[in-house]
Structure formats: C-alpha cells, structure tokens
Design an enzyme around this catalytic site. Structure first.
Site, PDB file in Angstrom:
ATOM      1  N   SER A  19      13.293 -10.536   7.011  1.00  0.00           N
ATOM      2  CA  SER A  19      13.008 -11.289   8.004  1.00  0.00           C
ATOM      3  C   SER A  19      14.146 -12.434   8.080  1.00  0.00           C
ATOM      4  CB  SER A  19      11.617 -11.907   7.785  1.00  0.00           C
ATOM      5  OG  SER A  19      10.493 -10.881   8.067  1.00  0.00           O
ATOM      6  N   SER A  66       9.348  -9.472  16.005  1.00  0.00           N
ATOM      7  CA  SER A  66       8.455 -10.163  15.169  1.00  0.00           C
ATOM      8  C   SER A  66       9.103 -10.868  13.865  1.00  0.00           C
ATOM      9  CB  SER A  66       7.304  -9.388  14.716  1.00  0.00           C
ATOM     10  OG  SER A  66       7.717  -8.152  14.062  1.00  0.00           O
ATOM     11  N   SER A  67      10.165 -10.203  13.433  1.00  0.00           N
ATOM     12  CA  SER A  67      10.723 -10.240  12.392  1.00  0.00           C
ATOM     13  C   SER A  67      11.765 -11.512  12.293  1.00  0.00           C
ATOM     14  CB  SER A  67      11.747  -8.953  11.687  1.00  0.00           C
ATOM     15  OG  SER A  67      10.790  -7.733  11.640  1.00  0.00           O
ATOM     16  N   CYS A 104       4.022 -14.890   5.614  1.00  0.00           N
ATOM     17  CA  CYS A 104       5.285 -14.013   5.697  1.00  0.00           C
ATOM     18  C   CYS A 104       5.691 -13.732   4.213  1.00  0.00           C
ATOM     19  CB  CYS A 104       6.461 -14.552   6.359  1.00  0.00           C
ATOM     20  SG  CYS A 104       7.838 -13.505   6.688  1.00  0.00           S
ATOM     21  N   ASN A 106       8.135 -11.592   3.479  1.00  0.00           N
ATOM     22  CA  ASN A 106       9.692 -11.738   3.346  1.00  0.00           C
ATOM     23  C   ASN A 106       9.973 -13.003   3.016  1.00  0.00           C
ATOM     24  OD1 ASN A 106      10.690  -8.774   3.421  1.00  0.00           O
ATOM     25  ND2 ASN A 106       9.151  -8.722   5.403  1.00  0.00           N
ATOM     26  N   SER A 309       3.383  -5.022  13.370  1.00  0.00           N
ATOM     27  CA  SER A 309       3.397  -6.503  13.459  1.00  0.00           C
ATOM     28  C   SER A 309       3.711  -7.200  14.820  1.00  0.00           C
ATOM     29  CB  SER A 309       4.648  -7.165  12.560  1.00  0.00           C
ATOM     30  OG  SER A 309       4.595  -8.484  12.408  1.00  0.00           O
ATOM     31  N   MET A 318       6.611  -5.637   6.479  1.00  0.00           N
ATOM     32  CA  MET A 318       6.129  -6.913   5.985  1.00  0.00           C
ATOM     33  C   MET A 318       5.849  -7.097   4.699  1.00  0.00           C
ATOM     34  SD  MET A 318       4.832  -5.492   8.761  1.00  0.00           S
ATOM     35  CE  MET A 318       3.005  -5.322   8.880  1.00  0.00           C
ATOM     36  N   GLY A 319       6.298  -8.301   3.984  1.00  0.00           N
ATOM     37  CA  GLY A 319       6.162  -8.321   2.487  1.00  0.00           C
ATOM     38  C   GLY A 319       4.575  -8.594   2.251  1.00  0.00           C
TER      39      GLY A 319
END
Length: 396
Positions: A19, A66-67, A104, A106, A309, A318-319
């Site tokens: 991200s 989204s990232s 988040c 990431n 996401s 996603m993380g």
C-alpha cells in the site's frame, strides 16, 4: 470574491507493504484537523483528491485504488506502555467520507520508520546499527502492534534484499507482531467469532445460503469457499473487477455478513463502512500464474485466498486480512483451515493474485473460547517523497 490561497502541510508519502499513503504528524496538522471530525475528514479527502466522480483522484495524492487512497496520522503516545499512536484513515475514492473503522496492516510497516525519522522516538533508543523495537498503539481498533525496524548508521534502513510479492523492488524487512489481534468490542462486536461458531450458514438474497467463517482478527473478515460462488481461487483482478454482477454479489455478501457480525444494524449502513468487514474466498492449492507472470505451483502454498477491499479485488493481500487468514488457518474447522488441509498449524503460506505470503499465528483455547495471542508477518517500507502537501486553505 477573493480566492483562498493554498496552504502547505508537512507530510511524507510512504509505501508500506503493498500500500501507499500520505503520513502526517498530528502536531503538523492545522489546529481544526488535530481533532476528529468534519474538518479533519475534509482535509484528508482534499489531500487525496476525493470525492472524485471520475474515480481517478487526479487532483490529489491518491492513486485511485483502495491500496493508494490512504492516510495516516502519527503522534507520541500518551500511554506509557507504547511509543506512538497510529490512526489510519481509508479515504473513499468517489464518495465524501473517510472510513476510520479498521487498520491497514500494510501501512503498519511504515509507521515505525516514519516515527523514527520524524523525531517521535527518543534518539537514545536508536542504535548505531541493529534493530529498534517500536510499540505502536493502533488507535482505530485499540490494539498493539510491535514493529522491529532495522537501523544502519543510526538511521532507518530502507534498502535491502527482502522481496514481497506485489511490490516490484526489494527493500529492508520490517517484522510486525500483531498482539492479541482479535478486534475489541468497540471495533467489531467483541469475540473472535462473533456468532460463536467457526462456520455459519449465511443467507444472502439472490445468492443463496453460504457456508462462511466470520472472524474478528486483524480486521473483521468473512471467508467463503470459492467453489460455492463459482470461482476456483486462482482468479486475478480483471476476472472480478471487470464484472459488475460479481462485485454486486460480493457487496451483498459483505453487507449481510456485517449484520451477522454485529458491525451494522441495517444494510444501508454498509455503504458508509466500506473498509470493514472484508470478504475473501478460499480454495485448496492449485497452480496458477500470478499478475506479474510468476508461476505459483500448488506445492508452494497451503491454500489460495482472494480478498476484496473497498469493493474491488485486491491486487495482493491486505496486511490485516493476512492476520485474519493466519489466525483462521490456525483454528481447526474454519473454512480457511479446511482449505489448507485441516489440522493444527501455526504458520500458513497462501497464494494471492500477486504471488505468495507467509503468516504465523499463535492460537489456543482459553476457558473453551478460541483466542490468538499473536500474529506475525514481515513487510517492507520506504519513503517515496517528503516535504509538504498543498491544499486550498478553504478546503476544510
């Protein structure tokens, strides 16, 4: 009428994991935006370039995914047990709101490095060479993240040979520990399994009754078997994101699952809570070609996972969803665990659209209830640009 001049706000544009986001020190924000509320939300939307009916975020720092439509606010922690407070804002691309309902994972990798480089950590704690451990209070969900940040010559090490599928170039490894990652009562309904079941029947009008695992760990997530919704688990982004009917189906599943998880009371609320819960579909291992052209063999992974996401299939993982995957895989009987072959395990390697990822989790039963004490994974982070971001002075 005179036009308002632009103002400039100290900011850093960083990549964390797969991200990117705009990072701020709380103290550097204009006074009106230092507190939660409409002014802060309006400022962050303008920084990112939202709401944008064109869906491109051309007039802002966002990348129209989204990232990349993300913001972070960091400050010294007021809690003696933590070093910094970390607040994450997921900015909607085409609608006028910022979703504060989750973390988040990431960008969590970039928070420690940002804090060190921006004077939020006591310099006496930074070694000449080695690793500094940063205790992060994740303010969105009220949880602890421990970041192990590499240091070289007294500064954050950003370059290295750690490779992360979904990120083009190698960098330095940042190890993350998500302590007791099951979401708290304020964040997501309390228990790790909000219904008390490892697997539930979820009725979704127009779709049918689906077997699902709904879990609060890392981020509230709804897992469904790929074959139950017509997929194999090897899909890449274009197979889902170009299909309007598929996206509507996933949103329908997400909204009904959110109600069952106790996150919302009505379907209409889901539109204002896009960041959580996530929806993911799982399948046993199969060979496939990732989005970069990398061949992932069935023997390389324990299972396949694809996750959505902000209404779109994520290009990697996603993380926070990886934490949910690792946790669910460690608990015998969940759909994630069964897709990985069942049994007890404390690590899992899963295939995602960009490649593979390994995540570990320590789970067990306490008084008959499943708990997870820690989830562990590695990410990398790098400063892309630093200085000031500019927005019109009347934008917030």
């Amino acid at each position: 009428m005179a036009n308002a001049p632009q103002i400039k706000i100290p900011a850093t544009y960083m990549r964390g994991g797969t991200s990117k986001g705009v990072f701020f020190r709380l103290q550097d924000l204009p006074a009106a935006a230092q507190l939660p509320g409409p002014a802060r939300d309006a400022l962050l939307q303008r920084v990112i370039g939202s709401p944008d009916p064109y869906g491109k975020q051309i007039d802002g720092m966002g990348g129209a995914t989204s990232s990349t439509s993300k913001t972070v606010i960091v400050s010294k922690s007021t809690n003696a047990d933590h070093d910094i407070d970390y607040l994450f804002g997921q900015v909607s691309i085409d609608k006028p709101f910022v979703d504060w309902s989750g973390n988040c994972g990431n960008l969590s990798a970039a928070v420690g490095p940002f804090a060190i480089s921006n004077g939020l950590i006591d310099p006496s704690r930074i070694p000449k060479n080695g690793t500094v451990t940063i205790r992060v209070w994740q303010a969105n969900i009220g949880k602890i993240i421990v970041a192990h940040v590499p240091i070289t010559d007294g500064a954050v090490q950003e370059t290295g040979d750690f490779e992360l599928d979904g990120v083009t170039f190698p960098a330095a490894e940042v190890q993350l520990e998500f302590i007791n990652p099951a979401a708290d009562e304020e964040g997501a309904g309390g228990a790790m399994f909000p219904t008390g079941n490892l697997v539930d029947d979820l009725e979704v009008p127009g779709v049918g009754t689906l077997k699902v695992t709904m879990i609060n760990a890392g981020i509230p997530t709804i897992f469904v078997n790929a074959d139950a919704i017509g997929y194999t688990g090897i899909e890449l982004q274009e197979a889902i994101n170009s299909d309007g009917k598929a996206l509507a189906m996933f949103e329908n599943i997400r909204a009904h699952g959110a109600i069952r998880m106790g996150l919302i009371k009505t379907l209409e609320e889901a539109a204002k809570r896009q960041h959580t819960p996530k929806v993911a579909f799982v399948a046993p291992p199969k060979s496939y070609v990732s989005s970069s052209g990398k061949h992932v063999q069935a023997g390389d992974v324990d299972l396949l996972v694809r996750a959505l996401s902000m209404g779109k299939l994520h290009h990697a993982m996603m993380g926070t969803a990886a934490v949910a995957i690792g946790t669910a895989a460690a608990i015998p009987g969940t759909l994630v665990n069964l897709a990985a072959g069942g049994g007890e395990r404390n690590t899992v390697r899963f295939g995602h659209p960009s490649g593979t990822l390994r995540v570990g989790a320590e789970a067990g039963k306490v008084d008959g209830e499943w708990t997870v004490t820690k989830a562990i994974m590695s990410r990398s982070a790098r400063v892309l640009m630093e200085g000031w971001v500019r927005i019109p002075g009347d934008a917030f």
